[in-house]
Design a protein around this motif. Sequence first.
Motif, PDB file in Angstrom:
ATOM      1  N   ASP A   1       0.852  -1.417   0.285  1.00 36.04           N
ATOM      2  CA  ASP A   1      -0.095  -0.696  -0.314  1.00 36.04           C
ATOM      3  C   ASP A   1       0.614   1.515   0.561  1.00 36.04           C
ATOM      4  O   ASP A   1       0.517   2.208  -1.166  1.00 36.04           O
ATOM      5  N   GLU A   2       1.961   1.291   0.753  1.00 35.04           N
ATOM      6  CA  GLU A   2       2.815   1.859   0.757  1.00 35.04           C
ATOM      7  C   GLU A   2       3.453   2.576  -0.451  1.00 35.04           C
ATOM      8  O   GLU A   2       3.914   3.605  -1.163  1.00 35.04           O
ATOM      9  N   ASN A   3       3.925   1.641  -0.782  1.00 34.71           N
ATOM     10  CA  ASN A   3       4.782   1.441  -1.823  1.00 34.71           C
ATOM     11  C   ASN A   3       4.087   1.792  -3.744  1.00 34.71           C
ATOM     12  O   ASN A   3       3.731   3.196  -4.264  1.00 34.71           O
ATOM     13  N   VAL A   4       2.251   0.928  -3.683  1.00 36.08           N
ATOM     14  CA  VAL A   4       1.818   2.461  -4.751  1.00 36.08           C
ATOM     15  C   VAL A   4       0.910   2.921  -4.464  1.00 36.08           C
ATOM     16  O   VAL A   4       1.119   4.545  -4.955  1.00 36.08           O
ATOM     17  N   GLY A   5       1.387   3.966  -3.052  1.00 39.61           N
ATOM     18  CA  GLY A   5       1.064   5.625  -2.665  1.00 39.61           C
ATOM     19  C   GLY A   5       2.026   6.454  -3.287  1.00 39.61           C
ATOM     20  O   GLY A   5       2.107   7.673  -3.619  1.00 39.61           O
ATOM     21  N   LYS A   6       3.370   6.026  -2.989  1.00 40.39           N
ATOM     22  CA  LYS A   6       4.960   6.038  -3.403  1.00 40.39           C
ATOM     23  C   LYS A   6       4.417   6.518  -5.121  1.00 40.39           C
ATOM     24  O   LYS A   6       5.191   7.212  -5.759  1.00 40.39           O
ATOM     25  N   LEU A   7       3.841   5.052  -5.591  1.00 41.16           N
ATOM     26  CA  LEU A   7       3.552   5.381  -7.499  1.00 41.16           C
ATOM     27  C   LEU A   7       3.370   6.163  -7.504  1.00 41.16           C
ATOM     28  O   LEU A   7       3.320   6.694  -8.925  1.00 41.16           O
ATOM     29  N   ARG A   8       2.068   6.355  -7.420  1.00 43.61           N
ATOM     30  CA  ARG A   8       1.044   7.826  -6.819  1.00 43.61           C
ATOM     31  C   ARG A   8       1.813   8.877  -6.974  1.00 43.61           C
ATOM     32  O   ARG A   8       1.735   9.809  -8.003  1.00 43.61           O
TER      33      ARG A   8
END
Length: 194
Positions: free
Chosen positions: A38-45
Amino acid sequence: GEPGLKGEIGPTGKMGPTGEKGATCDCGRYRKVVGQLDENVGKLRNTLKFVKNVLLGLKETEDRYYLLVKEPKKFRKASMNCKLRGGTLAMPKTNNINQLMADYINQAGLTRVYVGNGTGSYIYADSTPLREFAVWSQEELLYSTSSPATNVSCVELLNTGTWNKVECETPLFFICEFPKSRRRGRGGTAASTS
């Protein structure tokens, strides 16, 4: 003497206590992995937003993206370039959009760009007429009584937010616009246009 006889076998001993039940799932570890995803997806966004808004220089509104293309092209080729990118030449149909585009030009250090305000009878690139909104410069208003010649029937947006007629053979930078996907959830909010 002779060896003695063996005695009888004693009774079986008591069963030991039942062992503890084994864990079926190392859930804590999985929760940690999911949390990291979830954290990585947030960073990608955030990275995607950075790429769109900073590196590409995209501007956006609730339903459209705007991209300033810094390649001087004649009107027809500029229009085709936007179509090849999946959009159209930008069409400032409201004061807010017109101002956003004028600010965009200013921030890029430019004075004028082609916009999709059509040719000839001045219709937008999507074939709708320039009826509801127009911001012709004072010079254009003075000469608007004479019908435009075909070689000056294209429109440029100035960094002041006004429009001028311009020769379609003039190579200029231009702004393309792209509709946003309709797949966004209801809870989504549009990013700032600043």
